[in-house]
Design an enzyme around this catalytic site. Sequence first.
Site: not given
Length: 283
Positions: A59-60, A87, A159, A228
Amino acid sequence: MLIGFAGLGRMGHPMARNLARAGHTVLGHDPEVDDVPEGVVRVATEAELADAPLSISILPDGATTRALVEEGLAGADPDHLHVIMGTVGPELVRELAVSARMQVADAPVSGSVSLAETAAITTMVGGTDEQFAQLRPVLAAMTSAQFHTGPVGSGSAAKLAVNAVLAALSEGVAEGLLVAEAGELDLTVFYEVLRNSAAGAPYVGYKEEAFLAPASAGVAAPVSLIRKDLGLALDLARRRGLSLPVSEAAYAVLDEATAAGLAEQDMAQVLAALRLRTKEDAR
């Protein structure tokens, strides 16, 4: 295996399709997407994903991930395993692993949409040894390499570290191109030199078209996404009292690219942002 899958966007779409192609029965949910991957069964609610013993989300952001785990999957059995592949940062993952009534692991991915299409992306898995053993065959249907980085949350930390390096690489390539341009070099010739130099990381090679011919290259990873992720990395660094001057500088350029309307363009458009800065400074 029956698998619930939340998030069928740019990365999730090919990943869910690859799971179905590998023979898994995939229940997919994403109210923002009309196009369901071939072989994936659309379900109307997040709660239906809990019918599977394993669910995956990509998901974003952290808010949608939290809502899914705490609300959408609230009816899941205690032995249900949810894997966070988006992430969202290690602290949220660890918080959800403590608060959720189900099991939680994290397995964010590194790689572009084109690599996701061919299951050539890499995943970094945070969880117990038992969870990693359970997940690895499933993850292998979507990824070419699976690394067990440690306990839950460690995959998300890995990540962020990887994308901090990618942001610095993008900035370095862009600045190198500007220096070459200032020295009146042909940029195509210079890029060949760069690819074959000590600085010729694999990333440098496969981003050539994105830097030199962005109009035809398409978007592998947009400015908004790397911004982001780098923001999450900087937040983590500040909480730990770390100084990351290169990441701070790269984030500032990503901010400028966003302000210039380049947020959904490929991250190589930091070059365009630097050129705009040069024009502003020349006034």
